[in-house]
Write an enzyme that holds these catalytic residues in place. Sequence first.
Site, PDB file in Angstrom:
ATOM      1  CB  ALA A   1     -35.576  22.576  28.142  1.00  9.94           C
ATOM      2  CB  ALA A   2     -31.175  26.594  27.952  1.00 11.03           C
ATOM      3  N   GLY A   3     -32.998  26.979  30.469  1.00 11.46           N
ATOM      4  CA  GLY A   3     -33.234  27.525  31.810  1.00 11.46           C
ATOM      5  C   GLY A   3     -33.638  26.428  32.781  1.00 11.46           C
ATOM      6  CG  ASP A   4     -37.065  24.211  32.013  1.00  6.74           C
ATOM      7  OD1 ASP A   4     -37.426  25.147  32.741  1.00  6.74           O
ATOM      8  OD2 ASP A   4     -37.658  23.890  30.968  1.00  6.74           O
TER       9      ASP A   4
HETATM   10  O1  RIB Z   1     -38.887  25.919  29.578  1.00  5.43           O
HETATM   11  C1  RIB Z   1     -39.224  25.292  28.387  1.00  5.43           C
HETATM   12  C2  RIB Z   1     -40.657  24.852  28.412  1.00  5.43           C
HETATM   13  O2  RIB Z   1     -41.485  25.987  28.439  1.00  5.43           O
HETATM   14  C3  RIB Z   1     -41.092  24.064  27.192  1.00  5.43           C
HETATM   15  O3  RIB Z   1     -40.845  22.692  27.311  1.00  5.43           O
HETATM   16  C4  RIB Z   1     -42.549  24.433  27.049  1.00  5.43           C
HETATM   17  O4  RIB Z   1     -43.405  23.396  27.400  1.00  5.43           O
HETATM   18  C5  RIB Z   1     -42.754  25.658  27.945  1.00  5.43           C
HETATM   19  O5  RIB Z   1     -43.524  25.400  29.029  1.00  5.43           O
END
Ligand code: RIB
Length: 311
Positions: free
Chosen positions: A254-257
């Site tokens: 989730a760092a990219g998110d």
């Molecule tokens: O970007 C991270 C996400 O990628 C995770 O939470 C996982 O669900 C995947 O979809």
Amino acid sequence: MKQIKDIRVVVAGSNNFDIVVNADRTPKEGENLLASNLKFFPGGKGANQAVAVSRLGAKVTLISAVGWDFIGDFLLRNLETAGIDTRWIRRDPNRSTGCAFIAIYPSGNNSIVVDPGANFTLEPADVEKSKDSMATADAILTVLEIPPETVEATLRAGRDAGKLTVLDAGPARRCSLEILKLADIVSPNESELEALSGERVEGRESVRKAAEKLLELGAQTVVVKMGSDGAMLVNAEGAKHFPAHKITAVDPTAAGDAFSAALTVKLAAGVGMDDAIRYANAAGALAVTKLGALPSLPTWDEVDVFLAKGN
Ligand code: RIB
């Protein structure tokens, strides 16, 4: 410039249940490998980005699909608690909620296998239904963890309504030229850049070349997330590298998110591109310091404190 609290973002993307373990290495095909520290987290790139936007202080609507199962109940409850507008999350009676199987290695890297389940039932009609939310938004953010026709419909609706359109190009998949053209900002990590451009990516020079290929294909601005090497902006004016923050890596999930959400919020507020990337770099770095997807996403004050300390 607009205040962050007045910014509205619509995210069209995935919801997953993340099943996470620590493993010493990747298993070989046919091998039964012992792991440890089993944990369950809400995740999915769309949900993560929506929650990140909310923690950074902006308002957010999530367009998504989950199954009619206990995992879907759990994810929806979490999103509501996080203050997300969940009106446009559809329950699909025929598919399970998406699940991601995540292994974290001693290096701090991870690998992820995803069954998208209900995420792949999200269709352009779901986007169409939410057009009132789009009309009042400042920015539209979407990901490749939903069907490509839905990504395209989202970006087209955003473009037609005159909104900032951002494509977080995860997970690593090819996508149509139309999608590249409809996004004001395309933000892949290195493996996603490799999939989009068809070019081998290893090191800064290859990142620049592959991002330039995306410009040739119709992208306008490419912001590449390079993990421990920071980020790179590539547009018609050239390429610019932004160094990474020094942190102790616990889990990069989730760092990219966090990065894409922070970039979107700042650009929507009218912050210049360089400052928006610096802020996104800090949000992404903070997400690496904690285990799990949702629990690792930083709040606006955590990012401010981190930057004020000169990290
Ligand atoms: O970007 C991270 C996400 O990628 C995770 O939470 C996982 O669900 C995947 O979809």
